[in-house]
Structure formats: C-alpha cells, structure tokens
Design a protein around this motif. Structure first.
Motif, PDB file in Angstrom:
ATOM      1  N   VAL A   1       0.522  -1.576   3.328  1.00  0.00           N
ATOM      2  CA  VAL A   1       0.219  -1.389   1.910  1.00  0.00           C
ATOM      3  C   VAL A   1       1.313  -2.046   1.073  1.00  0.00           C
ATOM      4  O   VAL A   1       2.493  -1.757   1.257  1.00  0.00           O
ATOM      5  N   TRP A   2       0.893  -2.910   0.156  1.00  0.00           N
ATOM      6  CA  TRP A   2       1.810  -3.582  -0.764  1.00  0.00           C
ATOM      7  C   TRP A   2       1.766  -2.852  -2.088  1.00  0.00           C
ATOM      8  O   TRP A   2       0.692  -2.692  -2.675  1.00  0.00           O
ATOM      9  N   TYR A   3       2.943  -2.419  -2.548  1.00  0.00           N
ATOM     10  CA  TYR A   3       3.041  -1.727  -3.830  1.00  0.00           C
ATOM     11  C   TYR A   3       3.796  -2.591  -4.835  1.00  0.00           C
ATOM     12  O   TYR A   3       4.713  -3.325  -4.473  1.00  0.00           O
ATOM     13  N   ARG A   4       3.412  -2.408  -6.093  1.00  0.00           N
ATOM     14  CA  ARG A   4       4.105  -3.057  -7.213  1.00  0.00           C
ATOM     15  C   ARG A   4       4.524  -1.972  -8.204  1.00  0.00           C
ATOM     16  O   ARG A   4       3.891  -1.773  -9.240  1.00  0.00           O
ATOM     17  N   PRO A   5       5.588  -1.231  -7.899  1.00  0.00           N
ATOM     18  CA  PRO A   5       6.060  -0.211  -8.838  1.00  0.00           C
ATOM     19  C   PRO A   5       6.829  -0.854  -9.986  1.00  0.00           C
ATOM     20  O   PRO A   5       7.517  -1.856  -9.785  1.00  0.00           O
TER      21      PRO A   5
END
Length: 116
Positions: free
Chosen positions: A83-87
C-alpha cells in the motif's frame, strides 16, 4: 529447487508491517520535486515517534531513498500489503498508525494510486 517444491524451512517474519518512507531532498525548483521538498521530514519524525511511543515492535520503519514518484510526495509504502500512502498532515500519520498498523485496516483516503 523447483517452483512447486516446499521450502526447506520457513523464514521468520520479523514485522507484521514494514513501512519505507522517502527521505529524498532535492534543491528547491528541481523539475522532479522531492518528498523532502514536499514536507516529508516532520511526517516521518512523527511516524517514528508514534511507532516507538505505541510500542509497536511488530512494525518496521525504514528511511528510504527515492521511491520513484517524486512529484507525488511525500510518499511511503507499507509491506507486505504493498500500500502506497501520501500523507500530508500529522493527523494523516496518526490515522495510518491507528488504522493500518494497529487495526490492520487500509486508510483508503490516503492511498496513492500509482500509474507508470
């Protein structure tokens, strides 16, 4: 050893989840951008402190170089889920820790859908 053969032994699983976060810092105005220029450092500091404070010893956290999608940063990827997150805020980090790391639920609103 053929593909269908059973492994001789089972490898130990060190972490339930392992997060890799981009720490790349390019100069201001660089055409590719960078996670560092997009404000990643305070987010990753918060993530590391949260993992330590919450005593999440089954969560690995590693500083990574460029993950390859520079203009989309700050980016992190969590394995084994991929899973790639962009926080972008401290609250986003808190939500990833609470939902994904502690409860095993993907935070869909922060998922970065990558295309090549």
């Amino acid at each position: 050893m053929s593909e269908s053969a059973e492994p001789e032994f089972e490898l130990p699983r060190l972490y339930r989840h392992h997060a890799f976060a981009c720490y790349t810092q390019r100069p201001p105005g660089h055409p590719r951008g960078s996670c560092g220029a997009a404000g990643a450092q305070p987010l990753w500091d918060r993530l590391g402190k949260a993992i330590e404070t919450e005593r999440l010893s089954d969560i690995g956290f590693t500083a990574a170089g460029c993950l390859g999608f520079c203009s989309a940063g700050p980016l992190m990827v969590v394995y084994p889920d991929g899973v790639w997150y962009r926080p972008t805020t401290a609250q986003d980090i808190d939500e990833i820790v609470e939902q994904h790391f502690k409860q095993g639920k993907r935070v869909d609103r922060l998922v970065m859908v990558l295309t090549r």
